[in-house]
Scaffold this motif. Sequence first.
Motif, PDB file in Angstrom:
ATOM      1  N   LEU A 144     -43.160 -72.879  28.253  1.00  0.00           N
ATOM      2  CA  LEU A 144     -42.798 -72.788  26.836  1.00  0.00           C
ATOM      3  C   LEU A 144     -43.175 -74.071  26.090  1.00  0.00           C
ATOM      4  N   CYS A 145     -42.904 -75.210  26.724  1.00  0.00           N
ATOM      5  CA  CYS A 145     -43.243 -76.497  26.110  1.00  0.00           C
ATOM      6  C   CYS A 145     -44.751 -76.648  25.915  1.00  0.00           C
ATOM      7  N   ARG A 146     -45.534 -76.010  26.770  1.00  0.00           N
ATOM      8  CA  ARG A 146     -46.995 -76.055  26.646  1.00  0.00           C
ATOM      9  C   ARG A 146     -47.495 -75.053  25.611  1.00  0.00           C
ATOM     10  N   GLU A 147     -46.985 -73.833  25.662  1.00  0.00           N
ATOM     11  CA  GLU A 147     -47.516 -72.753  24.835  1.00  0.00           C
ATOM     12  C   GLU A 147     -47.133 -72.875  23.366  1.00  0.00           C
ATOM     13  N   LEU A 148     -45.930 -73.345  23.078  1.00  0.00           N
ATOM     14  CA  LEU A 148     -45.491 -73.402  21.679  1.00  0.00           C
ATOM     15  C   LEU A 148     -46.376 -74.349  20.856  1.00  0.00           C
ATOM     16  N   PRO A 149     -46.501 -75.633  21.244  1.00  0.00           N
ATOM     17  CA  PRO A 149     -47.417 -76.489  20.470  1.00  0.00           C
ATOM     18  C   PRO A 149     -48.876 -76.160  20.731  1.00  0.00           C
ATOM     19  N   GLY A 150     -49.176 -75.712  21.959  1.00  0.00           N
ATOM     20  CA  GLY A 150     -50.561 -75.419  22.309  1.00  0.00           C
ATOM     21  C   GLY A 150     -51.163 -74.318  21.460  1.00  0.00           C
ATOM     22  N   ASN A 151     -50.412 -73.246  21.259  1.00  0.00           N
ATOM     23  CA  ASN A 151     -50.916 -72.145  20.442  1.00  0.00           C
ATOM     24  C   ASN A 151     -50.994 -72.526  18.969  1.00  0.00           C
ATOM     25  N   ALA A 152     -50.050 -73.337  18.514  1.00  0.00           N
ATOM     26  CA  ALA A 152     -50.108 -73.814  17.134  1.00  0.00           C
ATOM     27  C   ALA A 152     -51.395 -74.615  16.915  1.00  0.00           C
ATOM     28  N   ILE A 153     -51.734 -75.481  17.861  1.00  0.00           N
ATOM     29  CA  ILE A 153     -52.958 -76.285  17.773  1.00  0.00           C
ATOM     30  C   ILE A 153     -54.189 -75.401  17.905  1.00  0.00           C
ATOM     31  N   PHE A 154     -54.138 -74.473  18.847  1.00  0.00           N
ATOM     32  CA  PHE A 154     -55.283 -73.597  19.148  1.00  0.00           C
ATOM     33  C   PHE A 154     -55.695 -72.771  17.926  1.00  0.00           C
ATOM     34  N   PHE A 155     -54.730 -72.058  17.351  1.00  0.00           N
ATOM     35  CA  PHE A 155     -55.027 -71.198  16.211  1.00  0.00           C
ATOM     36  C   PHE A 155     -55.352 -72.009  14.949  1.00  0.00           C
ATOM     37  N   THR A 156     -54.674 -73.143  14.764  1.00  0.00           N
ATOM     38  CA  THR A 156     -54.933 -73.963  13.584  1.00  0.00           C
ATOM     39  C   THR A 156     -56.327 -74.567  13.626  1.00  0.00           C
ATOM     40  N   THR A 157     -56.734 -75.048  14.792  1.00  0.00           N
ATOM     41  CA  THR A 157     -58.073 -75.623  14.931  1.00  0.00           C
ATOM     42  C   THR A 157     -59.138 -74.575  14.647  1.00  0.00           C
ATOM     43  N   TYR A 158     -58.962 -73.390  15.219  1.00  0.00           N
ATOM     44  CA  TYR A 158     -59.954 -72.343  15.013  1.00  0.00           C
ATOM     45  C   TYR A 158     -60.014 -71.918  13.542  1.00  0.00           C
ATOM     46  N   GLU A 159     -58.861 -71.631  12.976  1.00  0.00           N
ATOM     47  CA  GLU A 159     -58.827 -71.128  11.608  1.00  0.00           C
ATOM     48  C   GLU A 159     -59.321 -72.183  10.625  1.00  0.00           C
ATOM     49  N   GLY A 160     -58.942 -73.446  10.851  1.00  0.00           N
ATOM     50  CA  GLY A 160     -59.383 -74.513   9.966  1.00  0.00           C
ATOM     51  C   GLY A 160     -60.898 -74.684   9.983  1.00  0.00           C
ATOM     52  N   LEU A 161     -61.482 -74.671  11.193  1.00  0.00           N
ATOM     53  CA  LEU A 161     -62.934 -74.821  11.300  1.00  0.00           C
ATOM     54  C   LEU A 161     -63.673 -73.611  10.727  1.00  0.00           C
ATOM     55  N   ARG A 162     -63.117 -72.416  10.938  1.00  0.00           N
ATOM     56  CA  ARG A 162     -63.768 -71.203  10.425  1.00  0.00           C
ATOM     57  C   ARG A 162     -63.802 -71.195   8.898  1.00  0.00           C
ATOM     58  N   ARG A 163     -62.805 -71.792   8.280  1.00  0.00           N
ATOM     59  CA  ARG A 163     -62.775 -71.824   6.812  1.00  0.00           C
ATOM     60  C   ARG A 163     -63.711 -72.885   6.253  1.00  0.00           C
ATOM     61  N   ILE A 164     -64.061 -73.870   7.079  1.00  0.00           N
ATOM     62  CA  ILE A 164     -64.952 -74.935   6.631  1.00  0.00           C
ATOM     63  C   ILE A 164     -66.410 -74.587   6.896  1.00  0.00           C
ATOM     64  N   LEU A 165     -66.687 -74.106   8.123  1.00  0.00           N
ATOM     65  CA  LEU A 165     -68.063 -73.835   8.528  1.00  0.00           C
ATOM     66  C   LEU A 165     -68.554 -72.508   7.958  1.00  0.00           C
ATOM     67  N   PRO A 166     -69.858 -72.366   7.772  1.00  0.00           N
ATOM     68  CA  PRO A 166     -70.398 -71.098   7.253  1.00  0.00           C
ATOM     69  C   PRO A 166     -70.291 -69.991   8.290  1.00  0.00           C
ATOM     70  N   GLY A 167     -70.269 -68.744   7.802  1.00  0.00           N
ATOM     71  CA  GLY A 167     -70.294 -67.610   8.725  1.00  0.00           C
ATOM     72  C   GLY A 167     -69.230 -66.580   8.480  1.00  0.00           C
ATOM     73  N   ARG A 168     -67.986 -67.015   8.265  1.00  0.00           N
ATOM     74  CA  ARG A 168     -66.917 -66.034   8.101  1.00  0.00           C
ATOM     75  C   ARG A 168     -67.152 -65.219   6.839  1.00  0.00           C
ATOM     76  N   GLY A 169     -66.941 -63.890   6.994  1.00  0.00           N
ATOM     77  CA  GLY A 169     -67.172 -62.999   5.863  1.00  0.00           C
ATOM     78  C   GLY A 169     -68.540 -62.383   5.907  1.00  0.00           C
ATOM     79  N   GLY A 170     -69.430 -62.888   6.802  1.00  0.00           N
ATOM     80  CA  GLY A 170     -70.745 -62.287   6.945  1.00  0.00           C
ATOM     81  C   GLY A 170     -70.639 -60.957   7.640  1.00  0.00           C
ATOM     82  N   ALA A 171     -71.583 -60.077   7.403  1.00  0.00           N
ATOM     83  CA  ALA A 171     -71.553 -58.760   8.018  1.00  0.00           C
ATOM     84  C   ALA A 171     -71.739 -58.880   9.515  1.00  0.00           C
ATOM     85  N   VAL A 172     -71.110 -58.012  10.278  1.00  0.00           N
ATOM     86  CA  VAL A 172     -71.294 -58.010  11.720  1.00  0.00           C
ATOM     87  C   VAL A 172     -72.392 -57.052  12.120  1.00  0.00           C
TER      88      VAL A 172
END
Length: 304
Positions: A144-172
């Motif tokens: 629990l001590c690993r997953e609680l902060p770990g998932n917060a960091i994991f999802f925040t890093t991904y979402e933050g970078l996806r909003r900065i870098l080009p690509g999101r919203g492009g057609a698949v």
Amino acid sequence: MDTVKVRLQASSKGTYSSMGDCFKQIYRQQGLRGLYRGLSSPLCGVAMENGVSFLVFSRVMEYFRPEVAPHHGGNGSQELQTPMHAVPIAGAVAGMVLPLILCPTELVKCRMQMAQHTSPLACLRHIIQSEGLPGLWRGYLPTLCRELPGNAIFFTTYEGLRRILPGRGGAVAVTDTDTATAREEGVGAGDESGSSSSSSSALAGVWRVAVDAGGAILCGAAAGVVMWSAVLPLDVAKTRIQTAQPGSSMDTGVLKQLQLLWREGGRRRLWAGYSPTVARAVPANACQWLAWEFAMRNLPQAEE
């Protein structure tokens, strides 16, 4: 890579000199199968683990997402992005749920990787006989001590970078809209120009797919590396607690384990197994996020 990581974390200091030495010793003593010990346990649990994690995350994100707002032009509407501050909250909530699933599967996996039992079923029987059903959740608190902060960091890093870098919203994929647009552009311009417009539209669609997929791969890999770099000491403590025999000197709490690790070798011991962890995280998390993005954009969506 995971087997090497667990061996480096749970073995006594000096057993292995490096990741390469650990790999060679396992292969020399147990062959190729030794590197894949404990495989069946995560195979059974990983689908449920990822399904629950992304389900909880996406549902919490939906809760924070603003309502659809009208365009300033007056026609149509625009769905607003979930605010960034909601991402770590959604990730942490997902991390609170995961230990219930992760503990039993990781417990069996780690003990199999340490060659403590001949089979996963034998491992399960031994745990239940010696520690009862609650024994399957040995290491719940450090998980629990690993997953609680770990998932917060994991999802925040991904979402933050996806909003900065080009690509999101492009057609698949090259959509019918692209084709229709190309046809409209080609009307009245002759077959040759119509064909050229269609080709250009198809190439643009392929480029959007490539950029979008590349963004998911890059951001997913980065999210995995950042997360594991931050929480690895807690993962080392969890591994040692789960592989410890009940009543032994290693059968301690999280804080005590972290103190023992510091005394044994300082930062180097706290981050034991870092190299194989990162070597595993880059391809694993890149594929994980790419599959998630692809599935969410292509699976049929339920009507509200």
